[in-house]
Design a protein around this motif. Structure first.
Motif, PDB file in Angstrom:
ATOM      1  N   GLY A  28       0.824  -1.198   0.000  1.00 32.89           N
ATOM      2  CA  GLY A  28       0.000   0.000   0.000  1.00 32.89           C
ATOM      3  C   GLY A  28       0.855   1.243   0.000  1.00 32.89           C
ATOM      4  N   PRO A  29       0.247   2.422   0.095  1.00 35.18           N
ATOM      5  CA  PRO A  29       0.996   3.668   0.060  1.00 35.18           C
ATOM      6  C   PRO A  29       1.889   3.811   1.272  1.00 35.18           C
ATOM      7  N   SER A  30       2.993   4.565   1.125  1.00 32.07           N
ATOM      8  CA  SER A  30       3.952   4.715   2.205  1.00 32.07           C
ATOM      9  C   SER A  30       3.994   6.133   2.747  1.00 32.07           C
ATOM     10  N   ALA A  31       3.021   6.967   2.396  1.00 38.21           N
ATOM     11  CA  ALA A  31       3.030   8.349   2.858  1.00 38.21           C
ATOM     12  C   ALA A  31       2.977   8.432   4.374  1.00 38.21           C
ATOM     13  N   ALA A  32       2.352   7.433   5.003  1.00 35.68           N
ATOM     14  CA  ALA A  32       2.225   7.460   6.459  1.00 35.68           C
ATOM     15  C   ALA A  32       3.564   7.309   7.161  1.00 35.68           C
ATOM     16  N   GLU A  33       4.589   6.876   6.393  1.00 31.35           N
ATOM     17  CA  GLU A  33       5.904   6.610   6.992  1.00 31.35           C
ATOM     18  C   GLU A  33       6.430   7.802   7.768  1.00 31.35           C
ATOM     19  N   SER A  34       6.220   8.993   7.262  1.00 30.15           N
ATOM     20  CA  SER A  34       6.776  10.174   7.910  1.00 30.15           C
ATOM     21  C   SER A  34       5.725  11.061   8.551  1.00 30.15           C
ATOM     22  N   SER A  36       3.138  12.827  11.077  1.00 35.81           N
ATOM     23  CA  SER A  36       3.161  13.128  12.505  1.00 35.81           C
ATOM     24  C   SER A  36       2.154  12.280  13.261  1.00 35.81           C
ATOM     25  N   ALA A  37       1.067  11.901  12.584  1.00 39.31           N
ATOM     26  CA  ALA A  37       0.056  11.064  13.242  1.00 39.31           C
ATOM     27  C   ALA A  37       0.632   9.697  13.582  1.00 39.31           C
ATOM     28  N   LEU A  42       2.906   5.936  17.667  1.00 40.09           N
ATOM     29  CA  LEU A  42       3.992   5.071  18.112  1.00 40.09           C
ATOM     30  C   LEU A  42       4.604   5.550  19.418  1.00 40.09           C
ATOM     31  N   ASP A  43       4.620   6.862  19.630  1.00 40.83           N
ATOM     32  CA  ASP A  43       5.109   7.377  20.909  1.00 40.83           C
ATOM     33  C   ASP A  43       4.265   6.838  22.055  1.00 40.83           C
TER      34      ASP A  43
END
Length: 413
Positions: A28-34, A36-37, A42-43
């Protein structure tokens, strides 16, 4: 040796290895990789380890819904459970780890906790926990069976009894219908991000040779696979399968590298040349990644009886030692993504040689074989972990395999 073990604790004991994999296009798309959401999710998801106790379960939930044992998850997720059961995540709380920690459960629970943060990260898996006064005490929620589940389903998917996972395959995120067991799951694209794996597969501590002991994510970011968005899950969880196969699996390793073999000239001439090459064509990170595996390239000349008349060898690995309170890098001859390492023989073949053979062998647990041998030799006879360490050593000795072999018959000299 104790100083060495303290250092090993600092590197989280590293049973979770990911080394060879064939790069595949992302699902799928990888835009979520960077995004802030994703970072914010993950924090919260990995920000505290050990993962806090789940607390009181929601009213009306069944015993299965409030059971953290992976076998309970198998009630509805049998396929994923069976995949996980054969993985290194399931075996993260290994005999080697428990054997090392055996002497510290009472004397040094802080070191135990630091290792368990990756190998069995739920607070319910800890034998001892710190109280509000900072003193360590017995953990009333400790579950010995869950402890041995290692990186269990709940380690990644359960927080405060709420289930979390990736979005649906079509990318959608929607609430579960009423009556769904454990109220369904919260979908989040963070599960498809390489950063999801980073807490245990990218160290941040001071680094020997200018790079952390576990540096897989940084290696990936420096490769073309990062630009293409081919991340950890693309290779290690194909089709969302919970396999996490790496360098211990010959098929996975073969899919990530490409051997090369050339024999040129007459064996009796000075210009005779044999070259064995290994290219890192698909792992997306260094091959091998991490400090535990070793890969051996060998060129050997055999006579008609199969005896070796001469040979040459090159080992691809990152060798480190813990000396006087710090890790020291002795050598790093691994293959970065997209690069090649070669072993060459130049000059006449040994007299009487009828065949030249190229071999590539993999020792997934090379570091631990040496380490467990040394530890057993130096440990006191009454060390509580000796039986487990012997079992761990036997396992490391069984893990090597031949990845590739090619033979060329030589013309008579």
């Amino acid at each position: 040796m104790i100083r060495f073990l303290r250092g090993l604790g600092a590197m989280a004991c590293a049973a979770l290895l990911v080394a060879g994999c064939g790069a595949r296009e992302p699902d799928g798309p990888s835009a979520a990789e960077s995004s802030s959401a994703v970072s914010a999710f993950l924090d919260g998801h990995w920000g505290e380890r050990p993962i806090p106790l789940q607390g009181e379960p929601p009213a009306g939930w069944s015993p299965i819904e409030t059971d953290l044992d992976p076998a309970a998850c198998a009630t509805c997720h049998r396929d994923r459970f069976e995949e996980w059961s054969g993985s290194l995540h399931a075996g993260a709380y290994s005999p080697g780890l428990e054997g090392q920690l055996a002497a510290w459960f009472e004397s040094d629970p802080a070191t135990v906790e630091s290792c368990m943060a990756c190998h069995a990260p739920l607070t319910e898996q800890l034998r001892r926990i710190p109280g509000t006064d900072g003193a360590w005490r017995e953990n009333p929620a400790w579950d010995p069976e869950l402890e041995r589940a290692g990186v269990s389903c709940a380690a990644c998917h359960v927080r405060g009894w709420r289930r979390y996972g990736p979005p649906r395959r079509d990318g959608s995120i929607a609430p579960a219908p009423d009556g769904t067991p454990h109220d369904g799951a919260v979908g989040d694209p963070a599960f498809e991000s390489i950063e999801f794996c980073a807490p245990c597969h990218q160290f941040e501590e001071p680094a020997p040779g200018g790079k952390p002991l576990e540096n897989t994510v940084a290696e990936w970011r420096a490769s073309e696979w990062a630009e293409r968005g081919v991340g950890c899950q693309s290779c290690h969880m194909p089709d969302r399968r919970h396999l996490w196969r790496g360098i211990h699996d010959p098929g996975t390793t073969r899919s990530g590298v490409t051997p090369g073999w050339t024999v040129e000239g007459s064996p009796g001439d000075g210009a005779f040349a044999v070259t064995l090459a290994l290219a890192n064509t698909g792992t997306g990170h260094h091959f091998p990644t991490y400090v535990t595996p070793a890969v051996d390239l060998e060129i050997a000349f055999l006579d008609s009886a199969g005896d070796t008349l001469g040979s040459k060898r090159r080992t691809l690995s990152r060798r480190v030692v813990f000396d006087e309170g710090a890790w020291v890098e002795l050598a790093d001859d691994r293959i970065p993504a997209g690069e090649t390492r070669t072993l060459a023989w130049r000059g006449p073949a040994p007299v009487g040689a009828t065949t030249v053979v190229g071999r590539i062998g993999v020792r997934p647990d090379a570091f631990y074989t040496e380490f467990f041998e040394e530890l057993l030799a130096e440990a006191d006879a009454d060390h509580p972990g000796r039986p487990l360490l012997r079992e761990a050593l036997a396992r490391t000795r069984e893990s090597p395999y031949e990845l590739w072999r090619r033979g060329t018959v030589l013309e008579p000299q």
